[in-house]
Design an enzyme around this catalytic site. Structure first.
Site, short mmCIF file in Angstrom:
data_model
loop_
_atom_site.label_atom_id
_atom_site.label_comp_id
_atom_site.label_asym_id
_atom_site.label_seq_id
_atom_site.Cartn_x
_atom_site.Cartn_y
_atom_site.Cartn_z
CB CYS A 86 52.02 1.61 -47.34
SG CYS A 86 50.85 0.40 -46.63
CG ASP A 94 52.66 -4.07 -47.91
OD1 ASP A 94 53.64 -4.84 -48.04
OD2 ASP A 94 51.52 -4.39 -48.29
NE ARG A 102 53.26 -7.05 -49.85
CZ ARG A 102 52.05 -7.22 -50.38
NH1 ARG A 102 51.85 -8.21 -51.22
NH2 ARG A 102 51.05 -6.41 -50.07
CG HIS A 131 52.01 -0.57 -51.71
ND1 HIS A 131 51.52 -1.87 -51.77
CD2 HIS A 131 51.67 -0.10 -50.49
CE1 HIS A 131 50.95 -2.16 -50.62
NE2 HIS A 131 51.02 -1.10 -49.81
CB CYS A 178 47.66 -0.33 -50.84
SG CYS A 178 47.77 0.25 -49.13
ZN LIG Z 1 49.72 -0.57 -48.27
#
Ligand SMILES: [Zn+2]
Length: 223
Positions: A53, A55, A57, A109, A112
């Protein structure tokens, strides 16, 4: 004492700070390993393709304790794998046929935002069309999803199912099947990363040959 958890303070991240950060990183890296950049610039042979992803993090290298040069990376919102995504297919083709990676990992994750948006019915924008792929995962696993009432558990399970379906989509590409048919060592896996613990869960759906995938998706080897 109950410390209130707050989001990471990103106000101190500035444009100039990024460039200074780069200089500091180069200096620290060279102090530890004077040949680091000379070695990396000679070429790459990463054994792993990571499909994760976007993302901020979930950075592939940090969470697996690996270094630049170790992992070839493709990231998009909610680690979606579709057979019409030329970006993803190009990364997959190059990593399998040129870099000869040995492992492909689709890593979702928990928590999400893309998956959570797909669970809801609010319009977010253009991305709704992208997240439609995750609504397809809900539809495919409708019976199981309907049995889970708790919203966090529903989200967590959908994150897992989305990673599993993503890995299955990788396995069923002509790229992976042709690699297997030619005897290339290549395994495909689905993982989920926990933002809360930092730990990765292997979803145990790995495939390392055509015998591991659904007969519907099996293709004859190219002549
Ligand atoms: Zn995500």
């Amino acid at each position: 004492m109950c410390a209130k958890l707050e989001k990471q303070d990103t106000d101190k991240i500035t444009y100039e700070g990024l460039l200074q950060g780069n200089k500091d990183w180069v200096a620290e890296t060279l102090k530890e390993d004077p040949t680091f950049f000379a070695r990396l610039s000679a070429g790459q042979a990463p054994p792993v393709l990571w499909i994760g992803c976007s993302d901020s993090r979930v950075p592939a290298n940090q969470i697996t304790n690996t270094m630049p040069g170790d992992i070839f990376v493709h990231r998009n919102i909610a680690n979606v794998v579709t057979h019409t995504d030329m970006n993803l297919l190009s990364v997959l083709d190059y990593s399998v046929n040129v870099l000869k990676v040995k492992h492909i990992i689709v890593c979702g994750h928990y928590g999400c935002g893309g998956v959570n948006a797909a669970l809801g019915d609010k319009q977010v924008g253009l991305i709704d069309n992208w997240l439609r792929n995750i609504k397809d995962v809900i539809r495919m696993h409708d019976r199981e999803m309907q049995t889970i009432k708790d919203p966090v558990k529903r989200s967590n399970r959908l994150v897992e199912l989305n990673a599993i379906e993503g890995a299955a989509n990788v396995m069923s590409t002509s790229i992976v099947q042709n690699a297997w048919a030619s005897g290339q060592e290549l395994a495909v896996h689905a993982w989920v990363y926990s933002l809360e613990t930092g730990l990765i869960k292997d979803l145990q759906v790995s495939a390392s040959g055509p015998e591991d995938i659904s007969p519907v998706f099996k293709m004859q080897a190219q002549k």
